[in-house]
Design a protein around this motif. Structure first.
Motif, PDB file in Angstrom:
ATOM      1  N   LYS A   9       0.817  -1.206   0.000  1.00 14.76           N
ATOM      2  CA  LYS A   9       0.000   0.000   0.000  1.00 14.76           C
ATOM      3  C   LYS A   9       0.856   1.263   0.000  1.00 14.76           C
ATOM      4  O   LYS A   9       0.338   2.366   0.013  1.00 14.76           O
ATOM      5  CB  LYS A   9      -0.943  -0.027   1.191  1.00 14.76           C
ATOM      6  CG  LYS A   9      -1.987  -1.119   1.033  1.00 14.76           C
ATOM      7  CD  LYS A   9      -2.848  -1.270   2.230  1.00 14.76           C
ATOM      8  CE  LYS A   9      -3.783  -2.442   2.129  1.00 14.76           C
ATOM      9  NZ  LYS A   9      -3.257  -3.702   1.725  1.00 14.76           N
ATOM     10  N   GLU A  10       2.147   1.089  -0.027  1.00 15.66           N
ATOM     11  CA  GLU A  10       3.091   2.215  -0.037  1.00 15.66           C
ATOM     12  C   GLU A  10       3.392   2.609  -1.476  1.00 15.66           C
ATOM     13  O   GLU A  10       4.525   2.581  -1.923  1.00 15.66           O
ATOM     14  CB  GLU A  10       4.389   1.817   0.687  1.00 15.66           C
ATOM     15  CG  GLU A  10       4.215   1.401   2.123  1.00 15.66           C
ATOM     16  CD  GLU A  10       3.786   2.561   3.004  1.00 15.66           C
ATOM     17  OE1 GLU A  10       4.251   3.687   2.769  1.00 15.66           O
ATOM     18  OE2 GLU A  10       2.976   2.341   3.916  1.00 15.66           O
ATOM     19  N   MET A  11       2.363   2.983  -2.209  1.00 12.58           N
ATOM     20  CA  MET A  11       2.573   3.360  -3.597  1.00 12.58           C
ATOM     21  C   MET A  11       1.831   4.661  -3.896  1.00 12.58           C
ATOM     22  O   MET A  11       0.880   5.030  -3.204  1.00 12.58           O
ATOM     23  CB  MET A  11       2.129   2.240  -4.536  1.00 12.58           C
ATOM     24  CG  MET A  11       0.779   1.640  -4.224  1.00 12.58           C
ATOM     25  SD  MET A  11       0.413   0.144  -5.133  1.00 12.58           S
ATOM     26  CE  MET A  11       0.072   0.756  -6.742  1.00 12.58           C
ATOM     27  N   PHE A  12       2.269   5.350  -4.918  1.00  6.67           N
ATOM     28  CA  PHE A  12       1.698   6.639  -5.285  1.00  6.67           C
ATOM     29  C   PHE A  12       0.292   6.486  -5.851  1.00  6.67           C
ATOM     30  O   PHE A  12      -0.619   7.206  -5.468  1.00  6.67           O
ATOM     31  CB  PHE A  12       2.618   7.348  -6.292  1.00  6.67           C
ATOM     32  CG  PHE A  12       2.056   8.666  -6.753  1.00  6.67           C
ATOM     33  CD1 PHE A  12       2.095   9.777  -5.930  1.00  6.67           C
ATOM     34  CD2 PHE A  12       1.489   8.787  -8.017  1.00  6.67           C
ATOM     35  CE1 PHE A  12       1.564  10.980  -6.350  1.00  6.67           C
ATOM     36  CE2 PHE A  12       0.961   9.992  -8.439  1.00  6.67           C
ATOM     37  CZ  PHE A  12       1.008  11.092  -7.607  1.00  6.67           C
ATOM     38  N   GLU A  13       0.133   5.563  -6.784  1.00  2.29           N
ATOM     39  CA  GLU A  13      -1.165   5.361  -7.419  1.00  2.29           C
ATOM     40  C   GLU A  13      -2.051   4.511  -6.522  1.00  2.29           C
ATOM     41  O   GLU A  13      -1.605   3.536  -5.933  1.00  2.29           O
ATOM     42  CB  GLU A  13      -0.984   4.680  -8.774  1.00  2.29           C
ATOM     43  CG  GLU A  13      -0.281   5.577  -9.768  1.00  2.29           C
ATOM     44  CD  GLU A  13      -0.080   4.892 -11.104  1.00  2.29           C
ATOM     45  OE1 GLU A  13      -0.565   3.764 -11.286  1.00  2.29           O
ATOM     46  OE2 GLU A  13       0.567   5.501 -11.963  1.00  2.29           O
ATOM     47  N   CYS A  14      -3.310   4.908  -6.457  1.00  6.01           N
ATOM     48  CA  CYS A  14      -4.245   4.193  -5.578  1.00  6.01           C
ATOM     49  C   CYS A  14      -5.393   3.640  -6.413  1.00  6.01           C
ATOM     50  O   CYS A  14      -6.152   4.408  -7.015  1.00  6.01           O
ATOM     51  CB  CYS A  14      -4.776   5.141  -4.507  1.00  6.01           C
ATOM     52  SG  CYS A  14      -6.028   4.385  -3.472  1.00  6.01           S
ATOM     53  N   PRO A  15      -5.552   2.324  -6.445  1.00  8.07           N
ATOM     54  CA  PRO A  15      -6.635   1.719  -7.225  1.00  8.07           C
ATOM     55  C   PRO A  15      -8.029   2.163  -6.764  1.00  8.07           C
ATOM     56  O   PRO A  15      -8.949   2.253  -7.572  1.00  8.07           O
ATOM     57  CB  PRO A  15      -6.453   0.219  -6.999  1.00  8.07           C
ATOM     58  CG  PRO A  15      -5.069   0.048  -6.480  1.00  8.07           C
ATOM     59  CD  PRO A  15      -4.693   1.325  -5.831  1.00  8.07           C
ATOM     60  N   ILE A  16      -8.182   2.464  -5.492  1.00  5.98           N
ATOM     61  CA  ILE A  16      -9.485   2.897  -4.995  1.00  5.98           C
ATOM     62  C   ILE A  16      -9.833   4.264  -5.600  1.00  5.98           C
ATOM     63  O   ILE A  16     -10.925   4.458  -6.130  1.00  5.98           O
ATOM     64  CB  ILE A  16      -9.516   2.960  -3.445  1.00  5.98           C
ATOM     65  CG1 ILE A  16      -9.393   1.572  -2.866  1.00  5.98           C
ATOM     66  CG2 ILE A  16     -10.802   3.642  -2.958  1.00  5.98           C
ATOM     67  CD1 ILE A  16      -9.268   1.517  -1.346  1.00  5.98           C
ATOM     68  N   ILE A  17      -8.888   5.170  -5.554  1.00  7.04           N
ATOM     69  CA  ILE A  17      -9.113   6.511  -6.133  1.00  7.04           C
ATOM     70  C   ILE A  17      -9.370   6.403  -7.616  1.00  7.04           C
ATOM     71  O   ILE A  17     -10.294   7.034  -8.155  1.00  7.04           O
ATOM     72  CB  ILE A  17      -7.933   7.448  -5.833  1.00  7.04           C
ATOM     73  CG1 ILE A  17      -7.849   7.736  -4.324  1.00  7.04           C
ATOM     74  CG2 ILE A  17      -8.054   8.766  -6.616  1.00  7.04           C
ATOM     75  CD1 ILE A  17      -6.620   8.499  -3.905  1.00  7.04           C
ATOM     76  N   GLU A  18      -8.561   5.583  -8.300  1.00  6.57           N
ATOM     77  CA  GLU A  18      -8.732   5.422  -9.748  1.00  6.57           C
ATOM     78  C   GLU A  18     -10.123   4.873 -10.089  1.00  6.57           C
ATOM     79  O   GLU A  18     -10.773   5.332 -11.019  1.00  6.57           O
ATOM     80  CB  GLU A  18      -7.638   4.507 -10.310  1.00  6.57           C
ATOM     81  CG  GLU A  18      -6.256   5.145 -10.284  1.00  6.57           C
ATOM     82  CD  GLU A  18      -5.153   4.183 -10.681  1.00  6.57           C
ATOM     83  OE1 GLU A  18      -5.456   3.054 -11.135  1.00  6.57           O
ATOM     84  OE2 GLU A  18      -3.981   4.559 -10.535  1.00  6.57           O
ATOM     85  N   THR A  19     -10.576   3.911  -9.322  1.00  5.01           N
ATOM     86  CA  THR A  19     -11.894   3.318  -9.555  1.00  5.01           C
ATOM     87  C   THR A  19     -12.989   4.363  -9.320  1.00  5.01           C
ATOM     88  O   THR A  19     -13.937   4.457 -10.097  1.00  5.01           O
ATOM     89  CB  THR A  19     -12.120   2.113  -8.634  1.00  5.01           C
ATOM     90  OG1 THR A  19     -11.102   1.138  -8.893  1.00  5.01           O
ATOM     91  CG2 THR A  19     -13.487   1.491  -8.847  1.00  5.01           C
ATOM     92  N   LEU A  20     -12.861   5.116  -8.261  1.00  2.00           N
ATOM     93  CA  LEU A  20     -13.879   6.129  -7.933  1.00  2.00           C
ATOM     94  C   LEU A  20     -13.882   7.296  -8.926  1.00  2.00           C
ATOM     95  O   LEU A  20     -14.900   7.934  -9.117  1.00  2.00           O
ATOM     96  CB  LEU A  20     -13.674   6.647  -6.510  1.00  2.00           C
ATOM     97  CG  LEU A  20     -13.942   5.629  -5.399  1.00  2.00           C
ATOM     98  CD1 LEU A  20     -13.527   6.195  -4.046  1.00  2.00           C
ATOM     99  CD2 LEU A  20     -15.392   5.202  -5.382  1.00  2.00           C
ATOM    100  N   MET A  21     -12.744   7.540  -9.562  1.00  7.91           N
ATOM    101  CA  MET A  21     -12.645   8.637 -10.522  1.00  7.91           C
ATOM    102  C   MET A  21     -13.150   8.257 -11.912  1.00  7.91           C
ATOM    103  O   MET A  21     -13.418   9.119 -12.730  1.00  7.91           O
ATOM    104  CB  MET A  21     -11.203   9.139 -10.639  1.00  7.91           C
ATOM    105  CG  MET A  21     -10.664   9.728  -9.334  1.00  7.91           C
ATOM    106  SD  MET A  21     -11.487  11.245  -8.886  1.00  7.91           S
ATOM    107  CE  MET A  21     -10.437  12.433  -9.676  1.00  7.91           C
ATOM    108  N   GLU A  22     -13.305   6.951 -12.155  1.00  5.21           N
ATOM    109  CA  GLU A  22     -13.788   6.487 -13.459  1.00  5.21           C
ATOM    110  C   GLU A  22     -15.213   6.960 -13.690  1.00  5.21           C
ATOM    111  O   GLU A  22     -16.005   7.052 -12.766  1.00  5.21           O
ATOM    112  CB  GLU A  22     -13.750   4.951 -13.542  1.00  5.21           C
ATOM    113  CG  GLU A  22     -12.364   4.396 -13.594  1.00  5.21           C
ATOM    114  CD  GLU A  22     -12.380   2.864 -13.582  1.00  5.21           C
ATOM    115  OE1 GLU A  22     -13.476   2.260 -13.573  1.00  5.21           O
ATOM    116  OE2 GLU A  22     -11.303   2.286 -13.569  1.00  5.21           O
ATOM    117  N   LYS A  23     -15.515   7.195 -14.948  1.00  3.39           N
ATOM    118  CA  LYS A  23     -16.875   7.620 -15.290  1.00  3.39           C
ATOM    119  C   LYS A  23     -17.678   6.463 -15.770  1.00  3.39           C
ATOM    120  O   LYS A  23     -17.289   5.503 -16.240  1.00  3.39           O
ATOM    121  CB  LYS A  23     -16.844   8.709 -16.334  1.00  3.39           C
ATOM    122  CG  LYS A  23     -16.283   9.979 -15.784  1.00  3.39           C
ATOM    123  CD  LYS A  23     -16.388  11.070 -16.798  1.00  3.39           C
ATOM    124  CE  LYS A  23     -15.857  12.370 -16.198  1.00  3.39           C
ATOM    125  NZ  LYS A  23     -15.993  13.480 -17.059  1.00  3.39           N
TER     126      LYS A  23
END
Length: 131
Positions: A117-131
């Motif tokens: 979980k020590e990474m810059f990109e976050c799959p949760i944020i990416e998923t929530l930002m998808e349209k």
């Protein structure tokens, strides 16, 4: 008969709560002594207890006001209370269904996270930002 502080203590509520219930019409305005003290009858303990129990069950003060209208009438109390209870049950079941959907969505989002979980990109944020 109770003074407001005695009633508040007996019902485990604040004096302001009792005044608020009076303003809303949930409890009737009490009689007053010559010196202006509010004096409440014994049955107010039961009525305020009813209000608090209904709040604990998730009823709003507006709904409780309607229920008290049923309680105060001499007509068909049981049917009215049953109908009101059934409506509230449906509302609660709907909320439970909504909460279960939210739970499934959050579990799904949580599972998208990698072990590291020590990474810059976050799959949760990416998923929530998808349209």
């Amino acid at each position: 008969m109770y003074r407001i502080s005695q009633l508040a203590k007996a019902c485990n509520v604040n004096k302001e709560t009792i005044r608020y219930y009076e303003r809303l019409g949930l409890i009737p305005e009490p009689t007053r002594t010559y010196s202006g003290y509010r004096m409440y009858p014994e049955d107010m303990v039961q009525r305020i207890g009813f209000i608090k129990r209904m709040q604990d069950l998730g009823f709003t003060l507006q709904e409780i006001d309607k229920l008290l209208g049923v309680v105060d009438r001499d007509e068909v109390k049981c049917k009215d209370m049953y109908d009101f209870t059934v409506l509230k049950l449906r509302e609660i079941q709907s909320k439970i269904d909504d909460l279960k959907k939210i739970e499934r969505m959050l579990i799904s989002l949580k599972e998208k996270c990698p072990e590291n979980k020590e990474m810059f990109e976050c799959p949760i944020i990416e998923t929530l930002m998808e349209k």
